[in-house]
Design a protein around this motif. Structure first.
Motif, PDB file in Angstrom:
ATOM      1  N   LYS A 196       0.844  -1.356  -0.115  1.00 23.24           N
ATOM      2  CA  LYS A 196       0.087  -0.054   0.236  1.00 23.24           C
ATOM      3  C   LYS A 196       0.773   1.290  -0.213  1.00 23.24           C
ATOM      4  O   LYS A 196       1.607   1.475   0.984  1.00 23.24           O
ATOM      5  N   HIS A 199      -1.077   7.067   1.344  1.00 26.93           N
ATOM      6  CA  HIS A 199      -1.778   7.046   2.945  1.00 26.93           C
ATOM      7  C   HIS A 199      -2.314   8.517   2.975  1.00 26.93           C
ATOM      8  O   HIS A 199      -1.475   9.594   3.234  1.00 26.93           O
ATOM      9  N   ILE A 243      -5.917  -3.532   1.447  1.00 23.05           N
ATOM     10  CA  ILE A 243      -6.784  -3.122   2.544  1.00 23.05           C
ATOM     11  C   ILE A 243      -6.229  -3.625   3.812  1.00 23.05           C
ATOM     12  O   ILE A 243      -5.964  -4.962   4.203  1.00 23.05           O
ATOM     13  N   TYR A 274     -17.114  -2.058   1.096  1.00 20.33           N
ATOM     14  CA  TYR A 274     -16.385  -1.133   2.049  1.00 20.33           C
ATOM     15  C   TYR A 274     -17.480   0.034   2.723  1.00 20.33           C
ATOM     16  O   TYR A 274     -17.509  -0.198   3.891  1.00 20.33           O
ATOM     17  N   MET A 288      -9.073   3.861   7.884  1.00 20.03           N
ATOM     18  CA  MET A 288      -9.502   3.687   6.267  1.00 20.03           C
ATOM     19  C   MET A 288     -10.509   4.524   5.863  1.00 20.03           C
ATOM     20  O   MET A 288     -11.382   4.274   4.775  1.00 20.03           O
ATOM     21  N   LEU A 291      -9.835   4.812   2.112  1.00 13.74           N
ATOM     22  CA  LEU A 291      -9.395   3.616   1.483  1.00 13.74           C
ATOM     23  C   LEU A 291      -9.766   3.537  -0.094  1.00 13.74           C
ATOM     24  O   LEU A 291      -8.670   3.477  -0.936  1.00 13.74           O
ATOM     25  N   GLU A 294      -7.325   6.205  -1.835  1.00 14.02           N
ATOM     26  CA  GLU A 294      -6.054   5.827  -1.745  1.00 14.02           C
ATOM     27  C   GLU A 294      -5.884   4.710  -2.928  1.00 14.02           C
ATOM     28  O   GLU A 294      -4.875   4.825  -3.335  1.00 14.02           O
TER      29      GLU A 294
END
Ligand SMILES: [Zn+2]
Length: 399
Positions: A196, A199, A243, A274, A288, A291, A294
């Motif tokens: 990932k 952020h 995730i 989600y 999150m 998310l 992102e």
């Protein structure tokens, strides 16, 4: 035909191309304007000749000299460097860089971890969409967040785009300033081993990120369909690693693996999962909150070669240079029209100079449009420079 391009024709065709089609006058005017406070003659040009012979620290005093140099050396590739305090060909050992356009280099090879249609030197109209997104996002940030106006966008010749900013503030920006602009535009962090890479925290999103997401959303469904980010088990695995919450990850994995492999359907299913999960786990959601955003950014946001932007004397391929491998012209385009570019319609030296080529007429037209785009930019840069010099003169009179 584009596919018939043969590198061996370059030595015969280049002198004709430079004489008839290369916009020498605009080229010199563009560089002269960007040379203030130093003249054109202090700008470094570099030529790559046949057999990769490389000539650096060339310079010209005017268009006539440029024409002569082009005819004499017939460069297969033409690069532009910085403006020095002296003629670079004379005093290169103690020359100091005084100015240089702020530049950006975006290349599809830096997208190899996300693009699935092509890898390395290959490029197609599907992965070109990443360049469209990059161009629109960066152009908006340069205009709205930094107030730059003289922004030139150029096709790099094979699989990427270059951006040159000639505003006075940009070309006299020091190294830390360049690094700050580059860092401001970088959202994707971490190397190959980091799953990932984006952020965004949990505070309200910065306006530039919200603006970037609006651009991404225009193309996101198309890109997901073209690239099939979620269709194979390997791609799905990389996706699931983004995730952070284990419970949600498991749930999504189960649902997606049960579905047909269409990435767009799987993406929609993930978004529903989600949203449902957020409703049920209010306090656990902080980590999150963004998310979806992102992941969209990780797939689609520009990946810059920041070293090119940070460096003062990094050479960059000139507009209207010919790419030695593809024969394509580094055409100037308007950012609003990036989405309409078709790679096959980009003129090549071969199709431009061969009347019998089936692409000749269209490529001629596209070449004229590219020169016109360049001309518009040069004219507006000259206008802005005239205003700036006048203001500067008035200010110095007042003291
Ligand atoms: Zn592709």
């Amino acid at each position: 035909m584009v596919g018939q391009y043969d590198e061996n024709v370059l030595p015969d065709m280049l002198p004709v191309y430079y004489t008839r089609l290369f916009p020498q006058n605009l080229f010199c005017r563009w560089l002269s304007c960007g040379n203030s406070p130093q003249p054109l003659s202090n700008r470094e040009l570099s030529f790559t000749l046949a057999d990769d012979v490389y000539l650096r620290y060339l310079s010209i005093n005017n268009q006539k000299e440029f024409f002569t140099l082009l005819q004499k050396k017939c460069p297969h590739k033409l690069d532009i460097g910085a403006v020095y305090n002296t003629k670079p060909s004379v005093g290169r050992h103690d020359a100091v860089v005084l100015a240089r356009e702020l530049v950006f280099d975006i290349d599809l090879t830096d997208y190899d971890e996300v693009r699935t249609c092509c890898q390395e030197a290959k490029v197609c109209d599907k992965c070109w969409k990443f360049m469209v997104v990059a161009c629109e996002i960066i152009n908006a940030a340069l205009k709205d967040d930094f107030g730059f106006q003289s922004i030139l966008w150029v096709f790099s010749g094979r699989r990427g785009i270059h951006c040159w900013i000639s505003d006075y503030e940009a070309r006299t920006l020091d190294s830390p300033g360049r690094a700050a602009v580059a860092d401001y535009l970088c959202l994707i962090m971490g190397g190959e081993n980091q799953s990932k890479k984006v952020h965004l925290g949990s505070d309200n999103l910065h306006s530039s990120i919200r603006r970037a997401l609006i651009v991404i959303d225009k193309y996101f469904d198309d890109i997901v369909q073209d690239q099939e980010f979620l269709s194979t088990s390997d791609r799905l695995k990389s996706f699931l690693k983004m995730i952070p919450d284990e419970a949600l990850r498991k749930q999504v994995q189960e649902n997606l693996e049960r579905m047909p492999t269409s990435s767009i359907d799987r993406w929609k299913c993930f978004v529903n999962n989600y949203n449902q999960f957020c409703k049920e786990n209010l306090h656990g959601m902080r980590k999150m909150k963004y998310l979806i955003e992102e992941i969209k950014i990780q797939y689609c946001y520009p990946r810059l070669d920041v070293n090119v932007t940070k460096g003062f004397n990094h050479l960059l391929k000139s507009p209207f240079s010919i790419h030695p491998k593809t024969g394509k012209v580094s055409v100037v385009f308007k950012p609003d029209n990036a989405k309409d570019i078709k790679l096959d319609e980009i003129p090549t030296i071969y199709t431009l100079l061969d009347d019998s080529s089936s692409d000749n007429v269209q490529h001629q037209t596209n070449m004229r449009t590219a020169v016109k785009n360049f001309q518009e930019l040069v004219f507006s840069l000259e206008k802005a420079e005239a205003v700036r010099r006048k203001t500067e003169a008035n200010t110095s009179l007042e003291f």
